[in-house]
Design a protein around this motif. Structure first.
Motif, PDB file in Angstrom:
ATOM      1  N   GLY A   9       1.755  13.457 -14.167  1.00 45.97           N
ATOM      2  CA  GLY A   9       1.485  12.028 -14.282  1.00 45.97           C
ATOM      3  C   GLY A   9       2.763  11.228 -14.399  1.00 45.97           C
ATOM      4  O   GLY A   9       3.537  11.412 -15.353  1.00 45.97           O
ATOM      5  N   ASP A  32       3.099  13.541  -9.578  1.00 41.27           N
ATOM      6  CA  ASP A  32       1.997  12.577  -9.536  1.00 41.27           C
ATOM      7  C   ASP A  32       1.341  12.619  -8.175  1.00 41.27           C
ATOM      8  O   ASP A  32       2.030  12.678  -7.153  1.00 41.27           O
ATOM      9  CB  ASP A  32       2.491  11.157  -9.820  1.00 41.27           C
ATOM     10  CG  ASP A  32       1.353  10.235 -10.229  1.00 41.27           C
ATOM     11  OD1 ASP A  32       0.466   9.959  -9.379  1.00 41.27           O
ATOM     12  OD2 ASP A  32       1.325   9.801 -11.385  1.00 41.27           O
ATOM     13  N   THR A 129      -2.062  12.042 -17.511  1.00 44.53           N
ATOM     14  CA  THR A 129      -2.712  11.596 -16.274  1.00 44.53           C
ATOM     15  C   THR A 129      -3.529  10.312 -16.408  1.00 44.53           C
ATOM     16  O   THR A 129      -4.116   9.857 -15.430  1.00 44.53           O
ATOM     17  CB  THR A 129      -3.624  12.707 -15.738  1.00 44.53           C
ATOM     18  OG1 THR A 129      -4.463  13.181 -16.793  1.00 44.53           O
ATOM     19  CG2 THR A 129      -2.800  13.869 -15.224  1.00 44.53           C
TER      20      THR A 129
END
Length: 326
Positions: A9, A32, A129
């Motif tokens: 993330g 990501d 995330t």
């Protein structure tokens, strides 16, 4: 190469973890599946943050904005500059597909992470995330029609159109007001008896007055039962009605990727609210070497954690990982 830490993330908290890892001379990489600060990128074009700029700062790096409450574009610029100026190790548009323990005996924990582009090995994993990728569905007939969207960007698209905004949160209220002011005919469908309690205090009088004067039609204690090509059906406390409709904005909130947490073997601290288990002192889960950071820690209570109060997660996590290195 075996990484000290792999961060999943590249949102503000993931970047904060990267900055802390750099400060502690830990090897790391941030992955990501989307663009940099992907969730912020998909916020409405005209959004202004509730928080002031200093509360959005990470890594002790000042965030200077034109006004106390920064805009989306200013935030994107800030986090982009942080990433480039600090040469953070970020791989974008690279989704994590699988995480599994690696068979070895040298390290207390070692994980193999397979992505869409490569395979990595890391002693520790940080899951940062967020929650913005999975919308809460209405689960009604017609929800899959092209006219239905769970995300809102720009009001011009809806000019001169009958638009149903479902929800009563900040995002729903902002969308309703912006579309109304661009010439859209807006109806709000609200499950409760009033606008959401957490709506920004400077926006609440505006939406309440627009509803009171009839500029925006609000249906309280109502829910959508079916969506058609040119109308929408509602159930109210007294009847079932249909109203003209060209577009539906179902801004009913979002949730973290609970399936991913389940696949990692993370237990629930509260199964009903889907709050994952983690040690508040270190943010480590029941799986050794796997940590949680940011909004995902709140489970279904996505309003509990946000940038300003979860920045500390980065420090807690990296301090714990650094201790393990000693």
């Amino acid at each position: 190469m075996i990484l000290d830490c792999l961060i999943i993330g590249a949102g503000p908290i993931g970047l904060a973890c990267g900055l802390e890892a750099q400060k502690n001379n830990l090897s790391y990489i941030i992955l990501d599946k989307g663009t940099l600060v992907n969730s912020l990128y998909h916020y409405p074009a005209n959004m202004t943050f509730f928080s002031t700029s200093e509360k959005l700062e990470i890594g002790g790096i000042p965030f200077i904005s034109n006004n106390p409450k920064p805009t989306k574009q200013e935030a994107l610029e800030y986090y982009r500059r942080i990433t480039t100026a600090n040469d953070l190790a970020v791989n974008l548009f690279e989704a994590v597909l699988e995480v599994r323990p690696s068979n070895q005996s040298k390290y207390p924990t070692l994980y193999e992470i397979k992505s869409t582009k490569a395979t990595y090995k890391a002693k520790n994993i940080v899951v940062a995330t967020g929650f913005y990728d999975i919308p809460n569905k209405l689960n009604v007939p017609g929800e899959d029609l092209p006219k239905v969207n769970h995300y809102y960007n720009d009001p011009h698209y809806y000019a001169q159109q009958h638009v149903a905004v479902i929800g009563a949160s900040n995002s729903a209220v902002d969308a309703a007001l912006e579309i109304y002011r661009k010439g859209g005919m807006v109806s709000m469908i609200i499950r409760g008896k009033q606008i959401g309690e957490r709506v920004k205090y400077w926006v609440r009088p505006d939406i309440e007055n627009r509803i009171k004067e009839g500029s925006i039609k609000a249906y309280f204690n109502a829910e959508v039962t079916q969506i058609f090509e040119d109308e929408i059906a509602l159930r109210t406390p007294t009847s079932t009605i249909t109203i003209p409709n060209d577009f539906v904005l179902a801004l009913t909130g979002y949730q973290p990727n609970f399936n991913f947490l389940k696949d990692l073997g993370i237990d629930w601290a509260d199964k009903t609210k889907k709050i994952p288990f983690y040690d508040e002192r270190t943010m480590e889960t029941n799986q050794n070497g796997i940590y949680l950071a940011g909004v995902i820690c709140g489970g279904l209570e996505t309003h509990k954690w946000f940038i300003e109060n979860s920045r500390i997660h980065a420090t807690l996590i990296i301090q714990d990982i650094a201790k393990k290195q000693d």
